[in-house]
Each structure stands twice: as C-alpha cells, then as structure tokens.
Motif scaffolding. Structure first.
Motif, mmCIF file in Angstrom:
data_model
loop_
_atom_site.group_PDB
_atom_site.id
_atom_site.type_symbol
_atom_site.label_atom_id
_atom_site.label_comp_id
_atom_site.label_asym_id
_atom_site.label_seq_id
_atom_site.Cartn_x
_atom_site.Cartn_y
_atom_site.Cartn_z
ATOM 1 N N CYS A 54 -6.139 -3.302 -5.144
ATOM 2 C CA CYS A 54 -6.310 -1.871 -4.907
ATOM 3 C C CYS A 54 -6.825 -1.133 -6.143
ATOM 4 N N ILE B 15 -7.681 7.227 -0.756
ATOM 5 C CA ILE B 15 -7.356 7.867 -2.050
ATOM 6 C C ILE B 15 -6.758 9.251 -1.813
ATOM 7 N N SER C 220 -14.311 -3.239 2.555
ATOM 8 C CA SER C 220 -12.997 -2.923 2.004
ATOM 9 C C SER C 220 -12.801 -1.419 2.153
ATOM 10 N N THR D 15 -8.103 -5.574 -1.340
ATOM 11 C CA THR D 15 -7.204 -4.686 -0.594
ATOM 12 C C THR D 15 -6.738 -5.366 0.693
ATOM 13 N N CYS E 175 -10.420 2.030 0.656
ATOM 14 C CA CYS E 175 -9.475 2.508 -0.343
ATOM 15 C C CYS E 175 -9.081 3.935 0.033
ATOM 16 N N GLY F 254 -8.064 1.555 -6.460
ATOM 17 C CA GLY F 254 -7.814 2.995 -6.480
ATOM 18 C C GLY F 254 -6.414 3.356 -6.949
ATOM 19 N N LYS G 155 -4.901 6.993 -7.924
ATOM 20 C CA LYS G 155 -4.267 7.710 -6.795
ATOM 21 C C LYS G 155 -2.986 8.415 -7.266
ATOM 22 N N SER H 53 -13.629 -5.764 -2.983
ATOM 23 C CA SER H 53 -12.551 -5.001 -3.597
ATOM 24 C C SER H 53 -11.229 -5.465 -2.973
ATOM 25 N N PRO I 165 0.797 -1.233 0.000
ATOM 26 C CA PRO I 165 0.000 0.000 0.000
ATOM 27 C C PRO I 165 0.833 1.290 0.000
#
Ligand code: FAD
Length: 401
Positions: free
Chosen positions: A162, A347, A343, A311, A345, A164, A168, A309, A45
């Motif tokens: 991920c 961002i 989940s 992650t 995310c 996003g 991102k 999702s 991440p």
C-alpha cells in the motif's frame, strides 16, 4: 513426515485464501494444502482508519481457522525451503510437502531492524506505525493528544505494501488537527524515498493541492538514516539536484514511521527469487503470474516481483488469473488469462472524503465509477469505510469477488 497435494499454497493471507477459495469453488475435488503458521487473519487496509480513530481495531482481525476454505488442509507451519526441481517445499518443523502446482503468497517482510534506533523506540516516545496491528491504536493516541509542534511522517525508499498508507494517515491527522485548532501551530514534514507524492499524474495533481491545503513540507529523494526516540531526532539523507547526498535532522514531537520492506528472508534465499530484484521478490511473469523457470509455480500478492502496486485490490484481479491458469495447465490447455497490473489505492484526504485512485501497469487511471475519482468524494469514503471490509470477509475470502 511427507505429504503430496495437487496444489500447495504458501501463505493464508489475502492472496493465498483468495486463490484456495476460487480453486475449490471451481472444483471441489482438488486436493489443496495451505501452509501458514498464523492463528490470526488480518484485514490490514483498515489499519489506517484505526490509526485515525475512525475504526475498531478488533474488527480487523479474525481467527484463521474460520478463513480456510472448506476442504482445504491448513498446514500450521512456516515454509522454509524450496526444491523446485523436485516439486518440494520443506517447513521449519522439518516436514516435506510435494505438489503438482505451487502458489507462493507469503506477503512482504517489514524490516524494522534496518533503520538504526527504530526498534528501540517503536511504540513509545511518540513514535508509532500503522504497519503493526498492535501499534495502530497508539497512532491514534499520538494524533489525538498532539498539542502542536513538529509532526514527521516517513515513507521508505523500498517497495512497500500500500504505497498510499504512509501519506493517508498524514492527511487524516492534519484534518483532525485542523478541525481542533492545532494545525496552525504545527509543522508537518513528509520524508519520502519517492520522487513525487503519487506516481499517476491525475491523482498526483489533486494530492499536491491537499499538501498545500495542510501546509505539508515534502522531502522527496530522502532516506531515513536513524531515529532516536529519547532525543526526538530523526536523521535523513536527501539527494540534491546534482545527485549529491545532504544530511538533515529534524526534531519531532510525533512520528509515524513506515519501515523498509523486502521479500521474506526464506524467499530471498530461495531459487524462485528474482535474481534481478534487489529486494528478493519472487520472479513472476507480469501477466500470467507464472514463474519463468518453473512453470508449475505461480506467485501473487505482495511477494511477487511483478511491478504492480502491492495492494489487496491488485490481488482481487490476480487471483482469478492464477486460478484460471492453474486449471488450464491441469487440463493440458494453454488458454491463459492475463493480469493487466490493475491496482487501487483509496486515499482518505479528510475524515469523510476519499480519492479512489485506480490504475494499471501503464500508470494511467483505470476508473471503475462513472465520475472523476481523482476528486475527493464522500461516496468513496463510505465505500472504503463500510463496503470494502464487508466485501473482504464475505466475498473476497470466499472466492466470490
Ligand atoms: C497500513 C496498511 C494499509 C493498507 N491499505 C490498503 C488499502 O487501502 N487497500 C488495499 O488494497 N491494500 C491495502 N494494504 C495492503 C494489503 O493489506 C496487502 O497488499 C495484502 O494484505 C497482501 O496480501 P498477501 O496475501 O500478499 O499478504 P498478507 O495478507 O500479508 O498475508 C501473508 C500471509 O503469509 C503468511 N506467511 C508469512 N511467512 C510465511 C511462511 N514462512 N510460511 C507460510 N506462511 C507465511 C503470513 O502469516 C500471512 O498470513 C494495506 C496494508 C497496510 C499494512
């Protein structure tokens, strides 16, 4: 060689280590083996932040030997084959491991070779990807040295880890260029296999404002057909309103590429793969995380076919469910816990500002904090930048969060 474990785990990533640690915390006497060939453990991440020049790459990697929970056998091999009727897994090295319960968590496969031209140009010719540890610093080099022109960011049409991450890095790049007087000499294109910028309406509305702020041109329903780094050309096909495919070409000055992804090949070819999943992920009950045909097999993390999702934050909610359900089965009980598809995310939309998107299977916001997390927040940036990495290494991998 043949060896038996009460619980055998495939993959010592975020998911595998979390489950191993939680099981050991509950019962030290359990015999657990974890198969993983990698010497290193990565905190993926933070790779977005490395690519944006705000995080040290070396802080995202540690020795795997230090992450394996005490009392768990690390089998430093690659799992290769499943015989679920015999409770048996074999490895590339030719060894056989048998189990009472199996946890399958080898992550997702990055299909770099499925886009013509990508492997030839990746890591040079102004083409980078935060999906590869070795390239995250090159992403920052490209962003920092960009003098204006055309920047392209690619989000594939397949499921990815991920969802996003492809956009991102685009916002962080735009913010940097904006602050350095480059954005007004730049065209930013987002080529996406998605149909919208984000699947949850509340977060989508805020992100659409960010797209406008940076004057980003999104191209949805699109799939990259090839990339040529030497000529700086990217070709993509896009479905128009009538469903007809149109071909387009963009000449770029820099490109951030997220590759197509699917289940690891050894999973795709195995009897535990979901026959209805085009990407070969492991068949999993959405709530119990159990295989529907082989009830002593559980799967979690990126390799699962359940429609969450993909992650690390999803794993944080799945690991206690898998741990609890295995222990229930061991005691011949069936009071199973259920995972709700949670989940998150985080961002970042600028250096120092972040939208913390949290949601579940219903695609509705499921916010933890007592404020509207769809609004960019400094506090959430601090949480992502400083607190989450600490939590990962010190609590999540220790089975305590
Ligand atoms: C750029 C980027 C940004 C991200 N940002 C976020 C974020 O902000 N928030 C978030 O929550 N998540 C984020 N993620 C996603 C998160 O990192 C993953 O969802 C998570 O790591 C998945 O955990 P996993 O255990 O399923 O797989 P991994 O952590 O990938 O671990 C898989 C393990 O399986 C091992 N393995 C592979 N093949 C075999 C085999 N044949 N036999 C045995 N072992 C095998 C590998 O060596 C590895 O150790 C991001 C990911 C990336 C790449």
């Amino acid at each position: 060689m043949e060896k038996h474990y009460q619980i055998l785990i495939i993959g010592a990533g975020n998911a595998g280590i979390s489950v191993a640690a939680q099981l050991k915390n509950k019962d030290k006497s359990l015999s657990i083996g974890i198969i993983d060939p990698s010497d290193k453990h990565f905190y993926q991440p933070a790779w977005t932040l490395v690519g944006a020049g705000v995080y040290d790459l070396q802080k995202t990697v540690r020795d795997q030997k230090d992450q394996i929970p005490k009392g768990v056998d690390w089998i430093k091999e690659s799992a290769n084959d499943f015989l679920p009727d015999k409770n048996q897994v074999s490895t590339l090295a030719g060894n056989i491991y048998t189990y009472d319960y199996l946890v399958v968590a080898p992550g997702i496969q990055l299909d770099w070779n499925s886009t013509p031209g990508l492997l030839e140009t990746l890591g040079k010719n102004e083409v980078s990807s935060n999906y590869k540890f070795e390239l995250t610093e090159y992403t920052w080099e490209l962003i920092k040295n960009f003098k204006g022109g055309t920047a392209v960011f690619v989000n594939p049409a397949t499921p990815i880890k991920c969802g996003g991450a492809p956009h991102k890095i685009m916002y962080l790049a735009c913010d940097y260029w904006d602050k350095n007087g480059i954005l007004n000499k730049t065209e930013v294109h987002y080529i996406s296999g998605g149909t919208v910028i984000f699947g949850v309406p509340e977060y989508k509305a805020e992100l659409e404002k960010i797209l406008l702020k940076y004057n980003i041109k999104p191209h949805y329903f699109s799939k990259v057909s090839s990339i040529n780094g030497l000529d700086k050309k990217i070709v993509y096909e896009q479905k128009d309103n009538e469903g007809k495919i149109q071909n387009h070409e963009i000449t770029f000055d820099m490109c951030h590429f997220v590759p197509n992804q699917s289940a690891p090949d050894f999973i795709k070819q195995s009897p535990i793969s979901d026959p209805n999943n085009p990407y070969g992920f492991v068949q999993t009950n959405n709530e119990t995380m159990q295989h529907p045909t082989y009830p002593n097999i559980f799967s979690l993390g990126d390799v699962s076919a359940a429609p969450f999702s993909k992650t690390g934050s999803a794993i944080r909610k799945q690991a206690p469910v898998v741990t609890h359900n295995i222990l229930q089965m061991m005691q011949n009980k069936s009071d199973f816990k259920k995972y709700d598809g949670y989940s998150a995310c985080p961002i970042p939309v600028a250096n120092g500002k972040l939208i913390m998107a949290e949601f579940d299977y219903t695609n509705k916001p499921s916010m933890t904090f007592p404020f509207d997390q769809s609004k960019p927040s400094r506090l959430m940036w601090i949480f992502k930048r400083y607190i989450l990495p600490w939590l990962y290494w010190n609590k999540i991998l220790k089975g305590k969060a």
